[in-house]
Write a protein that holds these residues in place. Structure first.
Motif, mmCIF file in Angstrom:
data_model
loop_
_atom_site.group_PDB
_atom_site.id
_atom_site.type_symbol
_atom_site.label_atom_id
_atom_site.label_comp_id
_atom_site.label_asym_id
_atom_site.label_seq_id
_atom_site.Cartn_x
_atom_site.Cartn_y
_atom_site.Cartn_z
ATOM 1 N N TYR A 122 0.692 -1.372 0.005
ATOM 2 C CA TYR A 122 0.007 0.024 -0.061
ATOM 3 C C TYR A 122 0.841 1.239 -0.030
ATOM 4 C CZ TYR A 122 -3.159 3.832 1.608
ATOM 5 O OH TYR A 122 -3.873 4.945 1.778
ATOM 6 N N PRO A 125 -0.104 3.169 -5.689
ATOM 7 C CA PRO A 125 -1.160 2.453 -6.397
ATOM 8 C C PRO A 125 -0.823 1.542 -7.366
ATOM 9 C CG PRO A 125 -1.706 4.587 -6.489
ATOM 10 C CD PRO A 125 -0.284 4.609 -5.918
ATOM 11 N N ASP A 126 0.278 1.792 -8.159
ATOM 12 C CA ASP A 126 0.606 0.852 -9.199
ATOM 13 C C ASP A 126 1.248 -0.515 -8.227
ATOM 14 O OD1 ASP A 126 0.357 1.818 -11.634
ATOM 15 O OD2 ASP A 126 2.122 3.068 -11.405
ATOM 16 N N ASP A 171 -14.671 4.727 -2.965
ATOM 17 C CA ASP A 171 -13.374 5.244 -2.873
ATOM 18 C C ASP A 171 -12.722 4.788 -1.593
ATOM 19 O OD1 ASP A 171 -15.038 6.416 -1.081
ATOM 20 O OD2 ASP A 171 -14.666 8.460 -1.908
ATOM 21 N N ASN A 178 -9.897 1.829 -2.586
ATOM 22 C CA ASN A 178 -10.290 2.805 -3.453
ATOM 23 C C ASN A 178 -10.370 2.107 -4.726
ATOM 24 O OD1 ASN A 178 -10.983 4.740 -5.256
ATOM 25 N ND2 ASN A 178 -9.257 6.398 -4.481
ATOM 26 N N THR A 232 -11.531 3.070 -7.420
ATOM 27 C CA THR A 232 -11.273 3.816 -8.654
ATOM 28 C C THR A 232 -9.946 3.920 -9.197
ATOM 29 O OG1 THR A 232 -10.819 5.929 -7.405
ATOM 30 C CG2 THR A 232 -13.226 5.430 -8.365
ATOM 31 N N LEU A 233 -8.904 3.650 -8.219
ATOM 32 C CA LEU A 233 -7.395 3.455 -8.380
ATOM 33 C C LEU A 233 -7.085 2.196 -8.971
ATOM 34 C CD1 LEU A 233 -5.758 4.318 -5.078
ATOM 35 C CD2 LEU A 233 -6.065 5.784 -7.086
ATOM 36 N N ARG A 280 -5.307 -0.545 -14.294
ATOM 37 C CA ARG A 280 -4.513 -1.270 -13.681
ATOM 38 C C ARG A 280 -5.236 -2.765 -13.960
ATOM 39 N NH1 ARG A 280 -3.956 3.607 -10.284
ATOM 40 N NH2 ARG A 280 -1.635 4.133 -10.925
#
Ligand code: HEC
Ligand code: HEC
Length: 310
Positions: A173, A177-178, A226, A241, A243-244, A248
């Motif tokens: 974490y 995010p990637d 989110d 979240n 939306t991240l 991906r």
């Protein structure tokens, strides 16, 4: 023999002695006090937590005993007499308004329990368990340590796994995010990752997914996905979240696997006991369509022609 008062008295007393011997002492002497294979003594904090458990009526809603035919009630181990040798009084419980807690230790990490004790609706929106925020943080921590010891040595093994994976999930974490999306995908076994949702997206399926989301997910992942549900301040790594995940690595199979099994170390629970498989696919598709904009549910016409599972 003449029935004098003395004879009657001796008769009554010997009858009483015989009854006491057969229904009290005899069973008592057969109680096996050998510890079971999982037994260990409680720590001082765990014993204090057990006191809070008894004082607050948890036992009126929760059992701590699984028999052979209780397989639907939670724990995966048949209770043995040797599990209870340190308990006075024994808190077996007879009501199962809530789940059986005999093997609760290590089922969730600590942060899940703390959020749940503050308000059960945070982690389980449809829960009828009363909130225990008024106990204060110190007593909630103590109670959590007791709950995490339920199952003794088995619980210790599960807690070790939770702590190991908690570290891994925090590392992922905090790497951004990637890295997090990659980690979340890679902990899913290969075969599942490429599996697309076998059910088609329909108006009805999305609405069913929405209802399931409100009943099971909204307290953590929030109404707009989110991760800002009311449980969020208590949970780390925080609820994902969604939306991240846009653009991906994500697939129906990854979501299905994570929902079924939970993510050890994080507060993300498993839902295999609560939701049948079609419901898991449908709530997964709901978040894929509304929050990630990336559903694979309509890749070729591959819908399973099965009835809505009971
Ligand atoms: C009115 C009944 C009721 C009382 C009293 C109650 N619970 Fe619960 N409990 C439930 C129900 C229903 C659930 C399942 C829904 C949920 O997760 O909140 C539950 C869930 C739980 C869980 C989570 C189990 C899991 O892994 O999903 C734990 C741990 C727990 N309760 C502990 C306690 C403790 C400790 C107390 C006392 C301080 C307590 N409960 C008091 C009804 C109750
Ligand atoms: C108690 C809080 C909590 C509840 C309830 C919860 N989640 Fe989660 N969820 C999390 C956390 C925490 C993570 C992991 C976040 C991380 O490691 O960055 C997560 C991760 C996920 C992932 C992983 C995505 C991926 O990339 O692999 C999915 C999918 C997901 N949740 C869906 C759901 C759905 C659907 C529900 C309801 C059926 C739900 N969650 C209920 C806390 C929760």
């Amino acid at each position: 023999m003449r029935m004098t008062p003395a004879v009657i008295l001796v008769g009554i007393l010997s009858l009483l002695a015989a009854i006491t011997l057969t229904v009290v002492y005899w069973p008592y002497s057969t109680i096996d006090r050998t510890p079971s294979d999982i037994f260990r003594q409680r720590t001082v904090v765990e014993a204090a937590g057990r006191k809070i458990y008894l004082e607050n009526g948890c036992v009126y809603c929760h059992s701590q005993s699984i028999r052979a035919f209780d397989w639907g009630h939670g724990a995966d181990r048949i209770a043995q007499a040797g599990d209870y040798i340190a308990d006075e009084p024994i808190a077996l419980g007879s009501q199962r308004t809530g789940v059986d807690l005999s093997q609760e230790g290590g089922e969730h990490p600590d942060d899940w329990h703390i959020a749940h004790f503050i308000n059960p609706r945070y982690t389980r929106p449809s829960s009828i368990m009363p909130p225990f925020e008024w106990l204060g943080m110190a007593r909630i921590d103590t109670l959590t340590q007791y709950i995490q010891s339920l199952g003794f040595k088995n619980a210790d093994i599960r807690m070790e796994r939770q702590r190991y994976w908690k570290n891994e999930s925090i590392k992922a974490y905090e790497a951004g995010p990637d890295a997090n999306a990659k980690w979340l995908a890679e902990i899913v076994p290969e075969g599942w990752r490429n599996l697309p949702n076998p059910y088609p997206t329909t108006k009805a399926s999305l609405q069913r997914g929405h209802v399931i989301y409100q009943k099971f997910c909204i307290g953590c992942h929030g109404p707009i996905g989110d991760g800002m549900g009311p449980a969020q301040p208590w949970i780390y790594p925080p609820p994902l979240n969604f939306t991240l995940l846009k653009g991906r690595e994500i697939s129906g199979g990854i979501i299905y696997y994570q929902l079924m099994n939970g993510i050890t170390g994080t507060a993300m629970p498993y839902f295999k006991r609560d939701l049948e498989s079609q419901k898991i696919w449908e709530v997964g598709d709901y978040i894929a369509v509304y929050f990630i904009n990336q559903s694979d549910a309509n890749q070729d016409p591959r819908g399973i022609d099965a009835a809505w599972e009971p």
